[in-house]
Design a protein around this motif. Structure first.
Motif, PDB file in Angstrom:
ATOM      1  N   VAL A 199     -25.439 128.652  75.513  1.00 15.90           N
ATOM      2  CA  VAL A 199     -24.581 129.471  76.190  1.00 15.90           C
ATOM      3  C   VAL A 199     -24.996 131.071  75.427  1.00 15.90           C
ATOM      4  O   VAL A 199     -25.021 130.933  74.348  1.00 15.90           O
ATOM      5  N   THR A 200     -25.295 131.734  76.476  1.00 11.62           N
ATOM      6  CA  THR A 200     -25.685 133.265  76.321  1.00 11.62           C
ATOM      7  C   THR A 200     -24.630 134.227  76.926  1.00 11.62           C
ATOM      8  O   THR A 200     -24.274 134.031  78.060  1.00 11.62           O
ATOM      9  N   GLN A 201     -24.240 135.060  75.965  1.00 11.02           N
ATOM     10  CA  GLN A 201     -23.344 136.102  76.595  1.00 11.02           C
ATOM     11  C   GLN A 201     -24.351 137.226  77.631  1.00 11.02           C
ATOM     12  O   GLN A 201     -25.232 137.679  77.148  1.00 11.02           O
ATOM     13  N   ILE A 202     -23.981 137.328  78.850  1.00 13.58           N
ATOM     14  CA  ILE A 202     -24.489 138.291  79.453  1.00 13.58           C
ATOM     15  C   ILE A 202     -23.661 139.331  80.076  1.00 13.58           C
ATOM     16  O   ILE A 202     -24.419 140.099  80.724  1.00 13.58           O
ATOM     17  N   ARG A 203     -22.581 139.473  79.988  1.00  9.52           N
ATOM     18  CA  ARG A 203     -21.658 140.436  80.280  1.00  9.52           C
ATOM     19  C   ARG A 203     -20.739 140.987  78.914  1.00  9.52           C
ATOM     20  O   ARG A 203     -20.325 140.054  78.235  1.00  9.52           O
ATOM     21  N   SER A 204     -20.348 142.334  79.140  1.00  5.87           N
ATOM     22  CA  SER A 204     -19.594 142.795  78.014  1.00  5.87           C
ATOM     23  C   SER A 204     -18.179 142.289  78.012  1.00  5.87           C
ATOM     24  O   SER A 204     -17.473 142.008  79.114  1.00  5.87           O
ATOM     25  N   VAL A 205     -17.508 142.428  76.800  1.00  3.69           N
ATOM     26  CA  VAL A 205     -16.175 141.975  76.752  1.00  3.69           C
ATOM     27  C   VAL A 205     -15.096 143.308  76.570  1.00  3.69           C
ATOM     28  O   VAL A 205     -13.924 142.905  76.705  1.00  3.69           O
ATOM     29  N   ILE A 206     -15.862 144.204  76.743  1.00  5.55           N
ATOM     30  CA  ILE A 206     -15.068 145.647  76.990  1.00  5.55           C
ATOM     31  C   ILE A 206     -14.121 145.772  78.136  1.00  5.55           C
ATOM     32  O   ILE A 206     -14.516 145.315  79.167  1.00  5.55           O
ATOM     33  N   GLY A 207     -12.967 145.879  77.847  1.00  2.00           N
ATOM     34  CA  GLY A 207     -12.036 145.797  78.892  1.00  2.00           C
ATOM     35  C   GLY A 207     -11.406 144.415  79.297  1.00  2.00           C
ATOM     36  O   GLY A 207     -10.754 144.387  80.425  1.00  2.00           O
ATOM     37  N   ARG A 208     -11.961 143.275  78.681  1.00  2.00           N
ATOM     38  CA  ARG A 208     -11.666 142.144  78.936  1.00  2.00           C
ATOM     39  C   ARG A 208     -10.346 141.586  78.230  1.00  2.00           C
ATOM     40  O   ARG A 208      -9.941 142.256  77.117  1.00  2.00           O
ATOM     41  N   PRO A 209      -9.655 140.693  78.570  1.00  2.00           N
ATOM     42  CA  PRO A 209      -8.333 140.296  78.047  1.00  2.00           C
ATOM     43  C   PRO A 209      -8.638 139.693  76.676  1.00  2.00           C
ATOM     44  O   PRO A 209      -9.562 139.173  76.349  1.00  2.00           O
ATOM     45  N   GLU A 210      -7.607 140.028  75.684  1.00  2.00           N
ATOM     46  CA  GLU A 210      -7.949 139.214  74.310  1.00  2.00           C
ATOM     47  C   GLU A 210      -8.371 137.775  74.169  1.00  2.00           C
ATOM     48  O   GLU A 210      -9.202 137.538  73.374  1.00  2.00           O
ATOM     49  N   GLY A 211      -7.652 137.099  75.170  1.00  4.24           N
ATOM     50  CA  GLY A 211      -8.107 135.614  75.026  1.00  4.24           C
ATOM     51  C   GLY A 211      -9.502 135.424  75.463  1.00  4.24           C
ATOM     52  O   GLY A 211      -9.922 134.419  74.968  1.00  4.24           O
ATOM     53  N   GLN A 212     -10.160 136.116  76.252  1.00  3.99           N
ATOM     54  CA  GLN A 212     -11.568 135.884  76.556  1.00  3.99           C
ATOM     55  C   GLN A 212     -12.389 136.304  75.448  1.00  3.99           C
ATOM     56  O   GLN A 212     -13.374 135.410  75.122  1.00  3.99           O
TER      57      GLN A 212
END
Length: 59
Positions: free
Chosen positions: A6-19
């Protein structure tokens, strides 16, 4: 059980805390960080929750 990369390809900036917390519980800490996990039903559920933020590779 099968292993999955599993590789992160998008930022978590602005995403809900659960994600954000789901990515952390998978062991992903930053962009382009890859972890190898077992394909259990629990892990597959977490991946489904953040599938728009990660890339999956089967082993």
């Amino acid at each position: 059980m099968a292993k999955i990369k599993v590789t992160q390809i998008r930022s978590v900036i602005g995403r809900p805390e659960g994600q954000r917390l789901t990515l952390r519980s998978l062991g992903i800490r930053r962009m382009h960080h890859t972890v190898e996990v077992e394909a259990t039903p629990q892990v597959m559920g977490m991946i489904a929750k953040v599938r728009h933020l990660v890339r999956i590779e089967e082993q």
